[in-house]
Design an enzyme around this catalytic site. Structure first.
Site, short mmCIF file in Angstrom:
data_model
loop_
_atom_site.label_atom_id
_atom_site.label_comp_id
_atom_site.label_asym_id
_atom_site.label_seq_id
_atom_site.Cartn_x
_atom_site.Cartn_y
_atom_site.Cartn_z
N ASP A 1 0.82 -1.22 0.00
CA ASP A 1 0.00 0.00 0.00
C ASP A 1 0.85 1.27 0.00
OD1 ASP A 1 -2.38 -1.63 0.32
OD2 ASP A 1 -1.80 -1.85 2.42
N GLU B 1 -11.36 -0.46 -3.69
CA GLU B 1 -10.59 0.05 -2.56
C GLU B 1 -9.36 0.81 -3.05
OE1 GLU B 1 -9.60 -3.40 -0.27
OE2 GLU B 1 -7.96 -4.02 -1.58
#
Length: 333
Positions: free
Chosen positions: A46, A233
């Protein structure tokens, strides 16, 4: 007839060019292959990034390598070094020490650095809130607030935040409502009906980058008809030539179908129109494995994302890519 003791002029020219190429890094040297390259060969999921006041690029990653929030630095965006620093050494009163996902940092107008991140809520484990923290330096230490920016625990929690500064100076944070965490099983806990919404939300914030103004609005959601799978997401928002680009991932991060896509709008609040094009997918560029969790520079020409380091699927490495935006389309250079 020329003596064999003295090479022909063309040989001397070739020799001198070769020396210049070595010494000066000449354009005659082979260029890097097209497509993304591995920036960190270690667990750094991420990844987000920003350019700090010192002119260097800093990347921030999900907990790993013994750190709650990982930090890497680069002088040129191509070559990255993982720092032995935990950017978030302390906790807010609302969170546990277990999970810290998808940190994102912005440089404020006052010269301070504001971080948002996903942390596990003490009041409703294992669900998460978007927390905030502030530091004087890009690598921290970041001091967390005891009041999260968003929780929405009744809907599954809030995760995957990213800051954005609009053309008029207004600041926003985009995040995902983690609906699949309260799903009914199956793929990413949201493969069995009734499927739960996993919307991407847009929250306006004050100049400090962390204090909400009004209520968040939904700007995107999963739709099986768009090939989204159980969720959307990892939002990342930017403005390029009057077009708002919202990058996001679909499917489950453990699935080979995990990817990076984008949607566009002429207004920050939408409506956003999905391109339904996979900017990055498994198998691309020599065999990427489940690429996703991308963050895009506000300049619109560079990106970081993660993909599994190898087929063992135990660690997610950080990858670097050059991006090309044109009209409402995006591509990897």
């Amino acid at each position: 007839m020329r003596s064999s003791l003295f090479p022909a002029p063309c040989i001397w020219v070739t020799f001198l060019l070769a020396l210049l190429q070595v010494a000066l890094g000449s354009p005659y040297l082979p260029k890097r292959a097209k497509g993304p390259w591995k920036g960190l060969n270690t667990d750094f999921p991420d990844p987000s990034f920003m350019k700090a006041a010192d002119g260097k690029w800093y990347a921030f990653g999900t907990n790993g390598n013994g750190k709650r929030v990982q930090v890497a630095v680069s002088p040129d965006f191509s070559h990255w070094t993982l720092l032995d620093i935990d950017a978030l050494p302390t906790l807010g009163s609302w969170e546990t020490a277990k999970d810290h996902w998808a940190p994102d940092v912005v440089l404020r107008d006052d010269g301070k650095y504001a971080m948002t991140y996903s942390g596990e809520s003490k009041s409703d484990t294992p669900h998460h809130c978007v927390g905030t923290a502030v530091a004087d330096k890009p690598m921290g230490p970041y001091v967390p607030s005891n009041t999260p920016l968003s929780c929405r625990l009744d809907q599954g929690g809030s995760i995957d935040s990213a800051g954005f500064k609009d053309k008029d100076g207004s600041r926003y944070v985009v995040f995902k409502v983690d609906g699949n965490s309260v799903g009914h099983g199956g793929d990413c806990n949201n493969g069995n009906p009734p499927l739960v919404s996993t919307p991407i939300m847009l929250q306006k914030v004050k100049a400090d980058g962390v204090t909400p103004i009004g209520d968040a609005v939904k700007i995107l959601d999963r739709n099986t008809n768009d090939g989204d799978g159980p969720l959307v997401e990892a939002p990342s928002l930017l403005l390029h030539n009057g077009v708002y680009f919202l990058f996001y991932s679909t499917h489950c991060f453990t699935d080979s179908k995990y990817d990076v896509r984008w949607a566009t709008a002429s207004s920050i609040t939408g409506p956003y129109h999905k391109s339904n094009v996979q900017l990055l997918k498994s198998g691309d560029y020599g065999g990427l494995i489940s690429p996703g969790g991308a963050t895009v520079c506000g300049c619109g020409d560079r990106m970081l994302f993660h993909a599994w380091c190898d087929n063992s699927m135990k660690q997610r490495c950080m990858y670097v890519a050059d991006l090309v935006l044109s009209g409402t389309t995006a591509s990897i250079a």
